[in-house]
Design an enzyme around this catalytic site. Structure first.
Site, PDB file in Angstrom:
ATOM      1  N   ASN A  10       0.586  -0.985   0.069  1.00  0.00           N
ATOM      2  CA  ASN A  10       0.126   0.131   0.389  1.00  0.00           C
ATOM      3  C   ASN A  10       1.101   1.323  -0.427  1.00  0.00           C
ATOM      4  O   ASN A  10       1.710   1.629   0.821  1.00  0.00           O
ATOM      5  CB  ASN A  10      -0.815   0.438   0.712  1.00  0.00           C
ATOM      6  CG  ASN A  10      -1.631   0.847   1.302  1.00  0.00           C
ATOM      7  OD1 ASN A  10      -1.939   1.728   0.406  1.00  0.00           O
ATOM      8  ND2 ASN A  10      -2.169   1.552   2.121  1.00  0.00           N
ATOM      9  N   LYS A  12       0.238   4.605  -0.515  1.00  0.00           N
ATOM     10  CA  LYS A  12      -0.528   5.382   0.068  1.00  0.00           C
ATOM     11  C   LYS A  12      -0.106   6.772  -0.127  1.00  0.00           C
ATOM     12  O   LYS A  12      -0.115   6.781  -1.763  1.00  0.00           O
ATOM     13  CB  LYS A  12      -0.015   5.611   1.963  1.00  0.00           C
ATOM     14  CG  LYS A  12      -0.634   4.495   2.624  1.00  0.00           C
ATOM     15  CD  LYS A  12       0.156   5.140   3.683  1.00  0.00           C
ATOM     16  CE  LYS A  12       0.181   3.554   4.899  1.00  0.00           C
ATOM     17  NZ  LYS A  12      -0.205   3.828   6.054  1.00  0.00           N
ATOM     18  N   HIS A  96      -9.116   1.052   4.458  1.00  0.00           N
ATOM     19  CA  HIS A  96      -8.127   1.624   5.276  1.00  0.00           C
ATOM     20  C   HIS A  96      -8.384   2.201   6.887  1.00  0.00           C
ATOM     21  O   HIS A  96      -9.114   2.769   6.679  1.00  0.00           O
ATOM     22  CB  HIS A  96      -7.273   2.161   4.190  1.00  0.00           C
ATOM     23  CG  HIS A  96      -5.652   1.593   5.009  1.00  0.00           C
ATOM     24  ND1 HIS A  96      -5.377   3.135   6.127  1.00  0.00           N
ATOM     25  CD2 HIS A  96      -4.977   0.945   5.059  1.00  0.00           C
ATOM     26  CE1 HIS A  96      -4.118   2.227   6.874  1.00  0.00           C
ATOM     27  NE2 HIS A  96      -4.249   1.084   5.664  1.00  0.00           N
ATOM     28  N   GLU A  98      -6.461   4.702   7.789  1.00  0.00           N
ATOM     29  CA  GLU A  98      -6.380   6.040   7.572  1.00  0.00           C
ATOM     30  C   GLU A  98      -8.082   6.836   6.942  1.00  0.00           C
ATOM     31  O   GLU A  98      -8.060   7.330   7.175  1.00  0.00           O
ATOM     32  CB  GLU A  98      -4.925   6.056   6.585  1.00  0.00           C
ATOM     33  CG  GLU A  98      -4.009   6.377   7.327  1.00  0.00           C
ATOM     34  CD  GLU A  98      -3.125   5.210   6.515  1.00  0.00           C
ATOM     35  OE1 GLU A  98      -3.226   5.808   5.387  1.00  0.00           O
ATOM     36  OE2 GLU A  98      -2.010   4.772   7.531  1.00  0.00           O
ATOM     37  N   GLU A 166      -5.485  -4.593  10.151  1.00  0.00           N
ATOM     38  CA  GLU A 166      -3.948  -4.026  10.878  1.00  0.00           C
ATOM     39  C   GLU A 166      -4.628  -3.650  12.122  1.00  0.00           C
ATOM     40  O   GLU A 166      -5.298  -2.418  12.247  1.00  0.00           O
ATOM     41  CB  GLU A 166      -3.945  -2.946   9.687  1.00  0.00           C
ATOM     42  CG  GLU A 166      -3.983  -3.742   8.401  1.00  0.00           C
ATOM     43  CD  GLU A 166      -3.194  -2.956   7.195  1.00  0.00           C
ATOM     44  OE1 GLU A 166      -1.951  -2.820   6.554  1.00  0.00           O
ATOM     45  OE2 GLU A 166      -3.904  -1.665   6.868  1.00  0.00           O
ATOM     46  N   GLY A 172       2.175   2.482  10.825  1.00  0.00           N
ATOM     47  CA  GLY A 172       3.748   3.346  10.885  1.00  0.00           C
ATOM     48  C   GLY A 172       3.977   4.220  11.508  1.00  0.00           C
ATOM     49  O   GLY A 172       4.600   5.091  11.830  1.00  0.00           O
ATOM     50  N   SER A 211       3.829  -2.285  10.386  1.00  0.00           N
ATOM     51  CA  SER A 211       4.711  -1.910  10.574  1.00  0.00           C
ATOM     52  C   SER A 211       6.237  -4.183  10.529  1.00  0.00           C
ATOM     53  O   SER A 211       6.289  -4.338  11.315  1.00  0.00           O
ATOM     54  CB  SER A 211       5.003  -1.630  11.853  1.00  0.00           C
ATOM     55  OG  SER A 211       4.936  -0.476  12.821  1.00  0.00           O
ATOM     56  N   GLY A 232       2.742  -0.846   4.469  1.00  0.00           N
ATOM     57  CA  GLY A 232       2.778   0.731   3.569  1.00  0.00           C
ATOM     58  C   GLY A 232       4.580   0.312   3.922  1.00  0.00           C
ATOM     59  O   GLY A 232       5.323   0.361   2.128  1.00  0.00           O
ATOM     60  N   GLY A 233       5.219   1.156   4.797  1.00  0.00           N
ATOM     61  CA  GLY A 233       6.236   1.832   4.531  1.00  0.00           C
ATOM     62  C   GLY A 233       7.496   0.286   3.483  1.00  0.00           C
ATOM     63  O   GLY A 233       8.275   1.726   2.604  1.00  0.00           O
TER      64      GLY A 233
HETATM   65  P1  PGA Z   1       2.376   0.485   7.522  1.00  0.00           P
HETATM   66  O1  PGA Z   1       1.442   0.360   7.301  1.00  0.00           O
HETATM   67  O2  PGA Z   1       3.156  -0.833   7.263  1.00  0.00           O
HETATM   68  O3  PGA Z   1       3.653   1.599   7.010  1.00  0.00           O
HETATM   69  O4  PGA Z   1       3.149  -0.093   9.291  1.00  0.00           O
HETATM   70  C1  PGA Z   1       0.208  -0.428   6.708  1.00  0.00           C
HETATM   71  C2  PGA Z   1      -0.364  -0.118   6.305  1.00  0.00           C
HETATM   72  O5  PGA Z   1      -0.768   0.882   6.670  1.00  0.00           O
HETATM   73  O6  PGA Z   1      -1.470  -1.131   5.128  1.00  0.00           O
END
Ligand code: PGA
Length: 252
Positions: A10, A12, A96, A98, A166, A172, A211, A232-233
């Site tokens: 993802n 973002k 998600h 967010e 999640e 994040g 993470s 994500g990251g």
């Molecule tokens: P992250 O994000 O791996 O940066 O923690 C995961 C996500 O939001 O899908």
């Protein structure tokens, strides 16, 4: 029957067009690493056509990070499932945390989005997960099962569906959930799906997100009922993402 592992990136709201295209070119060549893994990327919608053009080897699928549930019409700034599928996208992230936090998405609007995705044969990655205060009050299981109950109400399990657990406090933050916390929630989610849909429910992959990185991916993917990860990251850099795909390829 063993489910195939899934690793999904993802992105973002990250990357310029040129760095996005560079990353897509890298990922298009990961044939060896991804043999046993279904790999997806979710770039910003504006780069969807680049993904469609560059991902030629069919080892990586792409999708978008959100859709509107309506078919066509006056919804400024939105895209719908049909648009994604007409560009050869195959998947969409729905709900998600967010989007739940900043864009008023609820489990019942997610339900409409999943229906819209399925109408166009897109794989719906439905996200669930509890905020920190819910975890601290020990209500995390009820909270997540309620998100599933509402989001999946009346959904046909014959269609493509993936669940991503999640925990909001792990996204994040660099703070991955502990293995025992992941194991508990994944077993609850799997039990819920099985109770709801029997054998069909058992076939629905449940991913962990929050993470996840090359250093912890293999351990996480070996936890019972974890069928891969939503990243994500660590999906923003080709080397890290490919390491995570390799970890999924090697895990049981
Ligand atoms: P992250 O994000 O791996 O940066 O923690 C995961 C996500 O939001 O899908």
């Amino acid at each position: 029957m063993m489910k195939q592992k899934i690793v999904a990136g993802n992105w973002k709201m990250n990357h310029s067009l040129s760095s996005a295209e560079e990353l897509l070119h890298h990922l298009d060549r990961i044939v060896e690493e991804s043999k046993k893994v279904n790999t997806f990327v979710f770039p910003p919608t504006l780069y969807a056509l680049s993904a469609a053009k560059i991902l030629n080897h069919k080892t990586v699928d792409w999708g978008v990070q959100n859709i509107h549930y309506e078919e066509f019409g006056a919804y400024t700034g939105e895209v719908n499932a049909e648009m994604v599928s007409s560009c050869n996208g195959t998947a969409v992230i729905i709900g998600h945390s967010e989007r739940r936090e900043h864009f008023s998405v609820t489990s019942s609007s997610c339900n409409l989005k999943i229906r819209a995705a399925h109408k166009c044969e897109l794989v719906a990655f439905y996200c669930c997960g509890e905020p920190l205060e819910v975890r601290e009050n020990n209500n995390h299981v009820e909270y997540v099962l309620q998100q599933l109950e509402e989001g999946l109400d009346g959904i046909d399990p014959n269609h493509n569906l993936v669940i991503a657990y999640e925990p909001v406090w792990a996204i994040g933050t660099g703070r991955t959930a502990e293995n025992s916390q992941i194991e508990e929630m994944h077993s609850q989610i799997s039990y819920f799906l099985q109770q709801k849909w029997g054998e069909m429910g058992k076939q629905i992959p449940v991913l962990y997100g929050g993470s996840c990185k090359p250093q912890n991916a293999k351990e996480i993917f070996n936890i019972p009922n974890v069928d891969g990860g939503l990243i994500g990251g660590a999906s923003l850099k080709a080397d890290d993402f490919i390491e995570i795909i390799k970890a999924a390829n090697e895990s049981s």
